[in-house]
Motif scaffolding. Sequence first.
Motif, PDB file in Angstrom:
ATOM      1  N   GLY A  64       0.800  -1.201   0.028  1.00  0.00           N
ATOM      2  CA  GLY A  64      -0.092  -0.063  -0.039  1.00  0.00           C
ATOM      3  C   GLY A  64       0.928   1.188   0.080  1.00  0.00           C
ATOM      4  N   HIS A  65       2.058   1.234   0.719  1.00  0.00           N
ATOM      5  CA  HIS A  65       2.783   2.312   0.881  1.00  0.00           C
ATOM      6  C   HIS A  65       3.523   2.561  -0.495  1.00  0.00           C
ATOM      7  CE1 HIS A  65       3.659   1.840   5.521  1.00  0.00           C
ATOM      8  NE2 HIS A  65       2.390   2.274   5.205  1.00  0.00           N
ATOM      9  N   PHE A  66       3.896   1.323  -1.199  1.00  0.00           N
ATOM     10  CA  PHE A  66       4.587   1.483  -2.337  1.00  0.00           C
ATOM     11  C   PHE A  66       3.503   2.273  -3.545  1.00  0.00           C
ATOM     12  CE2 PHE A  66       4.805  -0.330  -6.891  1.00  0.00           C
ATOM     13  CZ  PHE A  66       6.052   0.260  -7.265  1.00  0.00           C
ATOM     14  N   LYS A  67       2.326   1.806  -3.295  1.00  0.00           N
ATOM     15  CA  LYS A  67       1.006   2.423  -4.186  1.00  0.00           C
ATOM     16  C   LYS A  67       1.011   3.933  -3.950  1.00  0.00           C
ATOM     17  CE  LYS A  67      -2.438  -0.613  -3.605  1.00  0.00           C
ATOM     18  NZ  LYS A  67      -3.601  -1.175  -3.790  1.00  0.00           N
ATOM     19  N   MET A  68       0.969   4.284  -2.563  1.00  0.00           N
ATOM     20  CA  MET A  68       0.984   5.790  -2.164  1.00  0.00           C
ATOM     21  C   MET A  68       2.037   6.513  -2.890  1.00  0.00           C
ATOM     22  SD  MET A  68       0.174   5.060   1.941  1.00  0.00           S
ATOM     23  CE  MET A  68       0.059   6.561   2.432  1.00  0.00           C
ATOM     24  N   VAL A  69       3.258   5.927  -2.806  1.00  0.00           N
ATOM     25  CA  VAL A  69       4.463   6.675  -3.405  1.00  0.00           C
ATOM     26  C   VAL A  69       4.257   6.997  -4.822  1.00  0.00           C
ATOM     27  CG1 VAL A  69       6.975   6.670  -3.551  1.00  0.00           C
ATOM     28  CG2 VAL A  69       6.220   5.763  -1.553  1.00  0.00           C
ATOM     29  N   LEU A  70       3.740   5.990  -5.459  1.00  0.00           N
ATOM     30  CA  LEU A  70       3.372   6.177  -6.867  1.00  0.00           C
ATOM     31  C   LEU A  70       2.539   7.273  -7.274  1.00  0.00           C
ATOM     32  CD1 LEU A  70       2.982   2.537  -8.575  1.00  0.00           C
ATOM     33  CD2 LEU A  70       4.910   3.774  -8.238  1.00  0.00           C
ATOM     34  N   GLU A  71       1.621   7.243  -6.496  1.00  0.00           N
ATOM     35  CA  GLU A  71       0.551   8.530  -6.381  1.00  0.00           C
ATOM     36  C   GLU A  71       1.155   9.746  -6.197  1.00  0.00           C
ATOM     37  OE1 GLU A  71      -2.173   8.714  -7.627  1.00  0.00           O
ATOM     38  OE2 GLU A  71      -3.122  10.370  -6.701  1.00  0.00           O
ATOM     39  N   GLU A  72       2.323   9.838  -5.353  1.00  0.00           N
ATOM     40  CA  GLU A  72       2.970  11.202  -4.873  1.00  0.00           C
ATOM     41  C   GLU A  72       3.711  11.452  -6.435  1.00  0.00           C
ATOM     42  OE1 GLU A  72       2.613  13.126  -2.452  1.00  0.00           O
ATOM     43  OE2 GLU A  72       1.082  11.842  -1.774  1.00  0.00           O
ATOM     44  N   LEU A  73       4.210  10.424  -7.213  1.00  0.00           N
ATOM     45  CA  LEU A  73       4.916  10.690  -8.139  1.00  0.00           C
ATOM     46  C   LEU A  73       4.084  11.084  -9.126  1.00  0.00           C
ATOM     47  CD1 LEU A  73       7.154   7.606  -8.524  1.00  0.00           C
ATOM     48  CD2 LEU A  73       7.985  10.005  -8.730  1.00  0.00           C
ATOM     49  N   ARG A  74       2.810  10.533  -9.360  1.00  0.00           N
ATOM     50  CA  ARG A  74       1.714  10.823 -10.373  1.00  0.00           C
ATOM     51  C   ARG A  74       1.266  12.411 -10.186  1.00  0.00           C
ATOM     52  NH1 ARG A  74      -3.045  11.570 -11.311  1.00  0.00           N
ATOM     53  NH2 ARG A  74      -3.875  11.376  -9.132  1.00  0.00           N
ATOM     54  N   ILE A  75       0.829  12.876  -8.875  1.00  0.00           N
ATOM     55  CA  ILE A  75       0.387  14.124  -8.998  1.00  0.00           C
ATOM     56  C   ILE A  75       1.528  15.219  -9.208  1.00  0.00           C
ATOM     57  CG2 ILE A  75      -1.433  13.173  -7.417  1.00  0.00           C
ATOM     58  CD1 ILE A  75      -0.059  14.384  -5.029  1.00  0.00           C
ATOM     59  N   ARG A  76       2.741  14.685  -9.166  1.00  0.00           N
ATOM     60  CA  ARG A  76       3.721  15.790  -9.601  1.00  0.00           C
ATOM     61  C   ARG A  76       4.128  15.871 -10.842  1.00  0.00           C
ATOM     62  NH1 ARG A  76       3.881  14.453  -4.371  1.00  0.00           N
ATOM     63  NH2 ARG A  76       4.061  16.372  -2.852  1.00  0.00           N
ATOM     64  N   ASN A  77       3.587  14.623 -11.711  1.00  0.00           N
ATOM     65  CA  ASN A  77       3.832  14.532 -13.220  1.00  0.00           C
ATOM     66  C   ASN A  77       5.195  13.954 -13.298  1.00  0.00           C
ATOM     67  OD1 ASN A  77       1.512  15.225 -14.741  1.00  0.00           O
ATOM     68  ND2 ASN A  77       2.105  17.333 -14.079  1.00  0.00           N
ATOM     69  N   LEU A  78       5.639  13.041 -12.190  1.00  0.00           N
ATOM     70  CA  LEU A  78       7.067  12.675 -12.243  1.00  0.00           C
ATOM     71  C   LEU A  78       6.799  11.115 -12.488  1.00  0.00           C
ATOM     72  CD1 LEU A  78       8.388  14.185  -8.968  1.00  0.00           C
ATOM     73  CD2 LEU A  78       8.921  14.823 -11.456  1.00  0.00           C
ATOM     74  N   THR A  79       7.850  10.273 -12.984  1.00  0.00           N
ATOM     75  CA  THR A  79       7.731   8.940 -13.222  1.00  0.00           C
ATOM     76  C   THR A  79       8.567   8.146 -12.391  1.00  0.00           C
ATOM     77  OG1 THR A  79       9.201   9.210 -15.021  1.00  0.00           O
ATOM     78  CG2 THR A  79       6.777   8.904 -15.613  1.00  0.00           C
ATOM     79  N   LEU A  80       8.345   6.967 -12.242  1.00  0.00           N
ATOM     80  CA  LEU A  80       9.176   6.052 -11.489  1.00  0.00           C
ATOM     81  C   LEU A  80      10.414   5.479 -12.434  1.00  0.00           C
ATOM     82  CD1 LEU A  80       9.178   3.910  -8.752  1.00  0.00           C
ATOM     83  CD2 LEU A  80       8.257   2.313 -10.304  1.00  0.00           C
ATOM     84  N   GLY A  81      11.381   5.762 -11.709  1.00  0.00           N
ATOM     85  CA  GLY A  81      12.646   5.400 -12.362  1.00  0.00           C
ATOM     86  C   GLY A  81      13.113   3.988 -12.227  1.00  0.00           C
ATOM     87  N   LYS A  82      14.338   3.458 -12.475  1.00  0.00           N
ATOM     88  CA  LYS A  82      14.688   2.351 -12.519  1.00  0.00           C
ATOM     89  C   LYS A  82      15.222   2.120 -10.873  1.00  0.00           C
ATOM     90  CE  LYS A  82      14.772   0.384 -16.463  1.00  0.00           C
ATOM     91  NZ  LYS A  82      13.815  -0.507 -16.846  1.00  0.00           N
ATOM     92  N   PRO A  83      15.300   0.942 -10.404  1.00  0.00           N
ATOM     93  CA  PRO A  83      15.851   0.535  -9.071  1.00  0.00           C
ATOM     94  C   PRO A  83      17.386   0.619  -9.124  1.00  0.00           C
ATOM     95  CG  PRO A  83      15.131  -1.407 -10.103  1.00  0.00           C
ATOM     96  CD  PRO A  83      14.681  -0.512 -10.941  1.00  0.00           C
ATOM     97  N   ARG A  84      17.862   1.215  -8.006  1.00  0.00           N
ATOM     98  CA  ARG A  84      19.294   1.579  -7.924  1.00  0.00           C
ATOM     99  C   ARG A  84      19.806   0.590  -6.846  1.00  0.00           C
ATOM    100  NH1 ARG A  84      17.983   7.594  -9.148  1.00  0.00           N
ATOM    101  NH2 ARG A  84      16.325   6.880  -7.850  1.00  0.00           N
ATOM    102  N   LYS A  85      21.306   0.411  -6.945  1.00  0.00           N
ATOM    103  CA  LYS A  85      21.736  -0.200  -6.227  1.00  0.00           C
ATOM    104  C   LYS A  85      21.578   0.231  -4.762  1.00  0.00           C
ATOM    105  CE  LYS A  85      26.314  -1.810  -5.086  1.00  0.00           C
ATOM    106  NZ  LYS A  85      27.845  -0.833  -5.258  1.00  0.00           N
ATOM    107  N   ASP A  86      21.112  -0.552  -3.661  1.00  0.00           N
ATOM    108  CA  ASP A  86      20.927  -0.433  -2.106  1.00  0.00           C
ATOM    109  C   ASP A  86      22.063  -0.580  -1.220  1.00  0.00           C
ATOM    110  OD1 ASP A  86      19.654   0.335  -0.043  1.00  0.00           O
ATOM    111  OD2 ASP A  86      18.076  -0.675  -0.326  1.00  0.00           O
ATOM    112  N   GLU A  87      23.152   0.294  -1.565  1.00  0.00           N
ATOM    113  CA  GLU A  87      24.250   0.231  -0.846  1.00  0.00           C
ATOM    114  C   GLU A  87      24.265  -0.133   0.637  1.00  0.00           C
ATOM    115  OE1 GLU A  87      26.703   3.817  -1.298  1.00  0.00           O
ATOM    116  OE2 GLU A  87      28.878   2.760  -0.816  1.00  0.00           O
TER     117      GLU A  87
END
Length: 193
Positions: A64-87
């Motif tokens: 559900g949090h994942f979906k909420m973050v996607l929504e925050e991207l959407r309302i800002r006209n931003l897009t989900l990028g690629k996953p990065r190395k989690d150092e």
Amino acid sequence: MLGLKMATDPRWVNLVEKSIEEILTDHAYCEQKAASSCISLIVTYSQYPDIVSSLTPIVEEEWGHFKMVLEELRIRNLTLGKPRKDEYVNLLQQKIKSIRPQYDKLLTQLLINALIEARSCERFKLLSQYCADLDLRKFYKKLMVSEAGHYTLFLKLAKSYFDPQLVDTVFDKMLELETQILSKIDLRGDRMH
Ligand SMILES: [Fe+2]
Ligand SMILES: [Fe+2]
């Protein structure tokens, strides 16, 4: 906060403000990894009824949090990028698993999860207090409360299967290692950790 031995440099929030698309992308994958990690605990420890029953709703919550973050991207006209190395998480797992004698695998995994929840919660708190975007402040306040609950749950599960004193000692050692790792990693505005 939540036992952490080092506070995040508050300048991190200023860096984040310059990379909202990147931080939201990184955050989305943190939520995805939190859900995946709970699924993996359920699958590996299916013989432990408390693990199955308490982590099943958390999978849903993290997704559900994942979906909420996607929504925050959407309302800002931003897009989900690629996953990065989690150092941060990679180093944490690597350092903790290299401790000899090794701790029990279940104990290790529950405490690593508790630790990541604690640090996420601390960072969410900073964003909820100081982020210039007032909507993001509210968003992070909600999530902060939820991740604090997960931190408590992972510690409680650890203490229900292992001697509580041992859990405290091992967790303290992990908190120490986490401080060393964080001080080696660059403070970046495009990383949640
Ligand atoms: Fe979450
Ligand atoms: Fe969480």
